[in-house]
Design an enzyme around this catalytic site. Structure first.
Site, mmCIF file in Angstrom:
data_model
loop_
_atom_site.group_PDB
_atom_site.id
_atom_site.type_symbol
_atom_site.label_atom_id
_atom_site.label_comp_id
_atom_site.label_asym_id
_atom_site.label_seq_id
_atom_site.Cartn_x
_atom_site.Cartn_y
_atom_site.Cartn_z
ATOM 1 C CG ASN A 49 -1.596 -1.191 1.475
ATOM 2 O OD1 ASN A 49 -2.466 -1.686 0.089
ATOM 3 N ND2 ASN A 49 -1.607 -1.995 2.152
ATOM 4 C CG HIS A 62 -5.830 2.800 11.663
ATOM 5 N ND1 HIS A 62 -4.942 3.236 10.983
ATOM 6 C CD2 HIS A 62 -6.959 3.509 12.571
ATOM 7 C CE1 HIS A 62 -5.747 4.572 10.690
ATOM 8 N NE2 HIS A 62 -6.934 4.585 11.657
ATOM 9 C CE LYS A 72 -0.862 -2.588 8.716
ATOM 10 N NZ LYS A 72 -2.051 -1.515 9.467
ATOM 11 C CE1 TYR A 132 -0.619 -0.178 4.592
ATOM 12 C CE2 TYR A 132 -0.299 1.495 3.756
ATOM 13 C CZ TYR A 132 -0.682 1.032 4.476
ATOM 14 O OH TYR A 132 -2.172 1.468 4.119
ATOM 15 C CE LYS A 169 -13.335 3.691 9.794
ATOM 16 N NZ LYS A 169 -13.332 2.684 8.508
ATOM 17 C CG ASP A 170 -7.858 7.541 12.162
ATOM 18 O OD1 ASP A 170 -8.368 6.663 12.228
ATOM 19 O OD2 ASP A 170 -6.690 8.070 11.246
#
Length: 192
Positions: A49, A62, A72, A132, A169-170
């Site tokens: 990504n 996350h 990751k 990542y 969202k965060d």
């Protein structure tokens, strides 16, 4: 050829690739399955990504739950970020502790975040391109997160709070003490 820097939490490591530079620029091997497996642990990455963010962006903290948990291997192609891994394995001697490191296009360092950890980063430069590798595909139904600013974590993101930019969202994740579906230190999340 890589150099591994151990951190205060076993399994979370900084990876330094060998950089060959001269007046023309540089060359580095950004990924070698053979070297990584020998130096860190066998992991098969299945997804790469990339994100681009501006100064003050904080993404995180996350993780993916259960059978969708992810390791990751993260790096910065250009710019500078503070990258953070938080141990969210209940029963772990390091539960709630974090490791933070600076990743940049200049230092070429990579950061390995194993399964059982929440991950996030803050952009410290005007802009950063972040890449990542993940060892499990993204699964929206398995998303989990904890609050980036949970005071119990004691993370210094290196950015004044007034300058932090978050996704909607965060802005609404629970504190670690309120989070459900965390990991269990006694479970091997790499077992097939």
């Amino acid at each position: 050829m890589i150099n591994i820097i151990e951190t205060s939490i076993p399994g979370v490591v900084i990876v330094e690739p060998k950089v060959f530079g001269d007046s023309r620029g540089y060359f580095l091997e950004s990924w070698s399955q053979r070297d990584f497996d020998a130096a860190v642990r066998p992991v098969t990455f299945v997804q790469d990504n990339e994100s681009k963010s501006s100064y003050g962006v904080v993404r995180g903290l996350h993780y993916q739950k259960g059978m969708y948990s992810q390791s990751k291997l993260v790096r910065v192609v250009s710019g500078t970020v503070l990258d953070v891994a938080v141990d969210i394995r209940r029963g772990s001697p390091w539960f709630g502790q974090h490791v933070a490191c600076i990743l940049s296009g200049e230092n070429h360092r990579q950061f390995f975040v194993p399964r059982g950890f929440a991950h996030g980063f803050a952009v410290l430069s005007p802009e950063a391109v972040f890449q990542y590798k993940c060892d499990n595909p993204y699964a929206p139904e398995a998303e989990g997160a904890i609050a980036w600013d949970d005071p119990s974590l004691g993370i210094d993101w290196g950015i004044p709070e007034a300058s932090v930019l978050l996704s909607e969202k965060d802005k609404h994740h629970p504190l670690l003490s309120e989070a459900t579906d965390l990991f269990d230190y006694s479970v091997d999340y790499y077992a097939k």
